[in-house]
Scaffold this motif. Sequence first.
Motif, PDB file in Angstrom:
ATOM      1  N   PHE A  67      21.159 -69.453  54.207  1.00 40.14           N
ATOM      2  CA  PHE A  67      19.864 -69.731  53.717  1.00 40.14           C
ATOM      3  C   PHE A  67      19.963 -71.495  53.320  1.00 40.14           C
ATOM      4  O   PHE A  67      19.061 -71.894  53.288  1.00 40.14           O
ATOM      5  N   ARG A  68      20.610 -71.421  52.222  1.00 33.16           N
ATOM      6  CA  ARG A  68      20.276 -73.164  51.533  1.00 33.16           C
ATOM      7  C   ARG A  68      20.369 -74.568  52.496  1.00 33.16           C
ATOM      8  O   ARG A  68      19.871 -75.454  52.708  1.00 33.16           O
ATOM      9  N   GLY A  69      20.982 -74.108  53.648  1.00 32.88           N
ATOM     10  CA  GLY A  69      21.494 -74.613  55.184  1.00 32.88           C
ATOM     11  C   GLY A  69      20.080 -75.011  55.816  1.00 32.88           C
ATOM     12  O   GLY A  69      19.654 -75.892  56.292  1.00 32.88           O
ATOM     13  N   TRP A  70      19.830 -73.854  55.789  1.00 32.05           N
ATOM     14  CA  TRP A  70      18.462 -73.587  56.395  1.00 32.05           C
ATOM     15  C   TRP A  70      17.386 -74.290  56.055  1.00 32.05           C
ATOM     16  O   TRP A  70      16.342 -74.970  56.294  1.00 32.05           O
ATOM     17  N   ARG A  73      17.745 -77.914  55.945  1.00 35.24           N
ATOM     18  CA  ARG A  73      16.940 -78.607  57.230  1.00 35.24           C
ATOM     19  C   ARG A  73      16.095 -78.435  57.462  1.00 35.24           C
ATOM     20  O   ARG A  73      15.274 -79.696  57.523  1.00 35.24           O
ATOM     21  N   ILE A  74      14.625 -78.092  56.855  1.00 37.81           N
ATOM     22  CA  ILE A  74      13.639 -78.012  57.066  1.00 37.81           C
ATOM     23  C   ILE A  74      12.978 -79.412  55.978  1.00 37.81           C
ATOM     24  O   ILE A  74      12.265 -80.073  56.037  1.00 37.81           O
ATOM     25  N   LEU A  75      13.673 -79.317  54.833  1.00 35.17           N
ATOM     26  CA  LEU A  75      13.733 -80.271  53.876  1.00 35.17           C
ATOM     27  C   LEU A  75      14.283 -81.551  54.165  1.00 35.17           C
ATOM     28  O   LEU A  75      12.834 -82.516  53.775  1.00 35.17           O
ATOM     29  N   THR A  76      14.839 -81.890  54.734  1.00 39.85           N
ATOM     30  CA  THR A  76      15.070 -82.969  55.656  1.00 39.85           C
ATOM     31  C   THR A  76      14.120 -83.487  56.467  1.00 39.85           C
ATOM     32  O   THR A  76      13.969 -84.962  56.583  1.00 39.85           O
ATOM     33  N   ASN A  77      14.115 -82.767  57.455  1.00 36.34           N
ATOM     34  CA  ASN A  77      12.934 -82.371  58.296  1.00 36.34           C
ATOM     35  C   ASN A  77      11.852 -83.819  57.793  1.00 36.34           C
ATOM     36  O   ASN A  77      10.920 -84.271  58.126  1.00 36.34           O
ATOM     37  N   GLN A  78      11.664 -83.015  56.767  1.00 35.79           N
ATOM     38  CA  GLN A  78      10.100 -82.740  56.487  1.00 35.79           C
ATOM     39  C   GLN A  78      10.257 -84.508  55.707  1.00 35.79           C
ATOM     40  O   GLN A  78       9.301 -85.503  55.104  1.00 35.79           O
ATOM     41  N   GLU A 143      29.486 -80.023  52.369  1.00 34.47           N
ATOM     42  CA  GLU A 143      30.748 -80.515  53.401  1.00 34.47           C
ATOM     43  C   GLU A 143      29.991 -80.938  54.377  1.00 34.47           C
ATOM     44  O   GLU A 143      29.299 -80.610  54.939  1.00 34.47           O
ATOM     45  N   TYR A 144      30.978 -81.711  54.959  1.00 37.21           N
ATOM     46  CA  TYR A 144      30.906 -82.546  56.322  1.00 37.21           C
ATOM     47  C   TYR A 144      29.886 -80.976  57.216  1.00 37.21           C
ATOM     48  O   TYR A 144      29.141 -81.093  58.584  1.00 37.21           O
ATOM     49  N   THR A 145      30.883 -79.800  57.388  1.00 38.83           N
ATOM     50  CA  THR A 145      30.574 -78.857  58.787  1.00 38.83           C
ATOM     51  C   THR A 145      29.268 -78.656  58.215  1.00 38.83           C
ATOM     52  O   THR A 145      28.116 -78.200  59.483  1.00 38.83           O
ATOM     53  N   GLU A 146      29.288 -78.432  56.797  1.00 38.04           N
ATOM     54  CA  GLU A 146      27.694 -77.415  56.318  1.00 38.04           C
ATOM     55  C   GLU A 146      26.657 -78.791  56.482  1.00 38.04           C
ATOM     56  O   GLU A 146      25.705 -78.288  57.394  1.00 38.04           O
ATOM     57  N   MET A 147      26.462 -80.292  56.382  1.00 34.01           N
ATOM     58  CA  MET A 147      25.792 -81.258  56.662  1.00 34.01           C
ATOM     59  C   MET A 147      25.949 -81.480  58.192  1.00 34.01           C
ATOM     60  O   MET A 147      24.218 -81.584  58.581  1.00 34.01           O
ATOM     61  N   SER A 148      26.511 -81.217  59.010  1.00 35.92           N
ATOM     62  CA  SER A 148      26.357 -80.926  60.129  1.00 35.92           C
ATOM     63  C   SER A 148      26.148 -80.301  60.823  1.00 35.92           C
ATOM     64  O   SER A 148      24.553 -80.528  62.038  1.00 35.92           O
ATOM     65  N   ALA A 149      25.416 -78.732  60.593  1.00 35.82           N
ATOM     66  CA  ALA A 149      25.539 -77.803  61.065  1.00 35.82           C
ATOM     67  C   ALA A 149      23.162 -78.234  60.907  1.00 35.82           C
ATOM     68  O   ALA A 149      22.690 -77.633  61.444  1.00 35.82           O
ATOM     69  N   MET A 150      23.456 -78.615  59.325  1.00 37.86           N
ATOM     70  CA  MET A 150      22.001 -78.406  58.774  1.00 37.86           C
ATOM     71  C   MET A 150      21.038 -79.641  60.052  1.00 37.86           C
ATOM     72  O   MET A 150      19.816 -79.391  59.801  1.00 37.86           O
TER      73      MET A 150
END
Length: 181
Positions: A67-70, A73-78, A143-150
Amino acid sequence: MTDAELVVRTRAGEPDAFGMLVSRYYDAAWRFAYHMLGERADAEDVVQDTFLRAYLAIGRYDERDQFRGWLFRILTNQCRNSITSRGRRTRRFVQDEIAIETAASPPMGLPSGVEDAVLLRAMAQLDPLQREALLLKYAEGMEYTEMSAMTGVGESALKMRVKRGSERLRALLDKVGDVRS
C-alpha cells in the motif's frame, strides 16, 4: 491492523479504516511533498489530493503491491504534476524552522556538521527527478526495487539519479563550505 486489512475494510465501507491509513502515512507523505515542492501550502494541497485520489481508486488497488508504494506512486505523480503546473518559477528555499527540524537525513558520505537549512537549500537546487530519487532512497528508506515499482523507472536509471543527485548535492555543499572558509 495491516494495510491490507485496512484496505479490505475500506472497500467494505467501514468509515474509519481509510482514516487509519491516512494517519499511518500522512506525515511521511507530507514530508516527501514538502521536500519536493518547498512550500507548505503546495505540499498540503498535493497530500490532500493524493489521499482523495487513493480513496477514490481504492477499488483498483492490487493487493499484491504494498500500500505504501501504491500511495507514494500517486503522491509522486501529484508532486510531478504540481512542479509541471508551476512551470519554471524561481526555486524556493525552505526556511521554516519546523521543516528544518524534520529535514531528511543526508545521504551517506556528506560532510558532518552540514546545517539542515543549508542541506534543504541545496536539495532545492537539484533537478526534481534527482531530488525525488534521493528523497525516496534516503528519507523514505526505499529499496531500488520498491522505487522502481512505484515510479515505473528502471532500477539502473534510479541508481544513476541517486548517484548524480548525490554528486551534485555534495558539490553544492562543498561550495557552501568553501564560501564559509
